[in-house]
Design an enzyme around this catalytic site. Structure first.
Site: not given
Lengths: 407, 407
Positions: A195, A407
């Site tokens: 990410t 997350t």
């Protein structure tokens, strides 16, 4: 040709780009969590994305745009919700986000890209997108690049933005960029793979095909060389927009194209290095460099095995000049290595000679491994291929961040 | 056929085996660090070893013995020095260690195997081997299995020994084993691949070829299924010795052979499970089970990606029911997966349904992830292949152990 980094450079250093970063409400902390980038004129574009099977909805929307849309005018980015593993409703949310931004900007939805980072598996709260757009549009500014860079942070401790001014054949143009990403970092950006999120802007004029080719090649020499935790994300996205506002047209195979590619690589490597430096809980920046391997693939396997080894990463944290763990990682990497030829150096200090202890006093090694930044070079003396990766250590803080963060 | 675990079972539970564990001086702590196993009569044998390119000297000596020696009489094991990356002098030390033990036992050096674990890259201090043998021989005893299991420990917190009594077709024999290994654990034992060390003894009579075949197959279903840190060692060694003292002869493809294989697998799985439970700093034992994958290879890639994911392992430590990280790991594993079909369960509780949130309240998930031991099942609903691995979490203690320990 020459290029220089611009002080406080950002995505708005390139002419004709506006940006803003505001608080929409995705983050419970109240920190900025929504960014918008707008090009004043149609911008050619290209993208490379995660190769994760469970690619997030915004990634899939962007992949589609790369195939079908001739140009972009805007990109919206939220932190706090990844819109990944959200099925068809998530796809609908991503598309709708583009439409909301398009409407507010008076442009077409197919000219708006979207990127998201944050928690996986949670449907987007579209009221937050509405609010984000409503606040971000009036905040757009020609010096808003650094506020946008702040709004895309998650576990990052510092915003990461940069820009270079390039001169090639008397012509001048600018390339700016911002990136985020401190965890779930082991990008494999292929046409279209990280990410991490990186948005790059340039005021040069260059075709989508050239951009795609150059972006993918440069990603292989920058973002694809870094690892924080060996975990690739569902949301990795790198987008580049080129609006031509400098009046400099970059033709295929021209000296200007070479200059553009080189300057862009320097910019991407600068950001990649800072992502590792700002890796979750990182106290070390370690370059792992393989030299004289039989093939690039052997060198890559070896470098990645060391760069991802949990035992190496904890030893780095502990200032332990533990070459045994490096050798073990090389040994299981799958690379073809002649163990009796392998030399290893910590910076320029030999630690392994022909597969065994080089005899350097531990004191000298300690001086190197205590540094914030150093290089481990493995010379296989068995060919001429090489590869390198940038890695960080695994600290108590890393565990704390990841045992606590949802997350 | 039936088998039962023997209380306090060990390598000396099998008839005709003696063992001892003493302090030779390899460990600064003064803890036991040298073990000896002796069969009173020639024992057929087989071994599987690390597939690391930099296989340690003792591993290379054992690999040679498997090829050339008809039987073993003894195995010596030291902890504290791995004798890895020590070049030709290290090979000489390993061979000489066998010779020293052979001389003291009045047997031939080619009937003595050697295994080492500990720091990499340090030459063996042969005076410690001399002292170890001198102390271990007189200490040999028919109930010395558990002291031997203690002497092979490194960062292990508990000794790991077990034995099973097998009955097949009215015939009875025993299989005993001891193992060590708490870090640098991600064995890939092929004919001849795990710094785990496992010594197995049996009083059944069975050929070297049968032993090799059964040991390799069982390693694939036990030690090759565990990961603590994803780092394979230079020294992984599994040896099995069969001395026939029970009078039971196991013929190829016989019911007794099937019984032997099954009982041995139970023993190896028991030890493999305990190795993970005792993994460095481990507070969790997590079984990752992939079901209904397209192929076993897909299932294996997926299970190993989750089992080795640093983000998953820190989430497990944090009691975080963070399925996003599981999905991310599945997604980058390289396995062929239809993301829209994937279901995930924590024990029996659905967390992901068709690639998205199953809607189970977080409270219910928390009850599961707070347990010491649980299973993550990923059902790909896309075939009938399956695979599982056993993994542990990454805790503050893991980092502490590995930032401080000199391998």
């Amino acid at each position: 040709m020459s290029f220089d980094f611009i002080e406080n450079g950002s995505i708005t250093s390139a002419a004709g780009f506006l940006a803003s970063g505001i608080t929409a409400g995705f983050k419970r902390s109240g920190a900025p969590d929504f960014a918008m980038v707008v090009s004043e004129s149609p911008a050619n574009f290209a993208g490379v994305f995660t190769s994760c099977t469970f690619a997030a909805a915004p990634v899939r929307v962007c992949q589609q745009l790369v195939k079908t849309s001739p140009y972009l005018r805007a990109v919206i980015i939220n932190s706090g919700n990844a819109n990944a593993c959200t099925g068809e409703p998530g796809m609908e949310s991503a598309r709708k986000s583009c439409a909301i931004a398009a409407k507010a900007l008076g442009i077409s939805p197919e000219n708006v890209a979207v990127a998201s980072t944050g928690r996986i598996g949670v449907q987007m709260d579209m009221s937050l997108i509405e609010r984000g757009v409503a606040l971000a549009v009036p905040a757009l500014s020609a010096d808003g690049g650094n506020t946008a860079a702040e709004a895309i942070m998650t576990t990052d401790t510092v915003p990461k933005a940069a820009a270079v001014k390039v001169e090639a054949g008397g012509k001048k143009f600018t390339v700016g960029a911002m990136t985020k990403g401190a965890g779930m970092i082991d990008p494999h950006l292929t046409t279209p793979h990280a990410t991490m999120i990186c948005i790059i802007t340039t005021d040069a004029e260059i075709s989508n095909a050239q951009l795609q080719h150059i972006l993918a090649a440069n990603a292989d020499e920058s973002f694809n060389r870094i690892t924080v935790d060996g975990d690739m994300s569902t949301n990795d996205t790198v987008l580049i927009l080129a609006n031509g506002n400098s009046g400099v047209k970059i033709m295929p195979d021209s000296p200007e194209e070479a200059a553009f590619k080189e300057a862009l690589l320097a910019l991407m490597q600068n950001l990649a290095r800072r992502m590792v430096m700002d890796g979750e809980g990182a106290t070390k920046f370690v370059e792992v460099r393989i030299k004289n391997a039989r093939s690039k693939q052997d060198a890559k396997l070896a470098a990645e095995a060391v760069g991802n080894s949990l035992l190496c990463k904890t030893a780095w944290f502990g200032n332990d000049p533990n070459w045994g763990r490096v050798v073990a990682a090389l040994g299981y990497s799958g690379a073809q290595i002649d163990p009796d030829k392998c030399d290893i150096y910590l910076d320029d200090i030999p630690v392994v000679k022909n597969g065994g202890d080089a005899g350097t006093p531990e004191k000298e090694l300690l001086d190197t491994v205590k540094k914030r930044e150093y290089t481990i070079t493995c010379d296989f003396k068995d060919g001429d291929a090489e590869y390198w990766v940038w890695s960080s250590d695994v600290s108590y803080e890393y565990v704390k961040i990841n045992a606590d963060y949802h997350t």
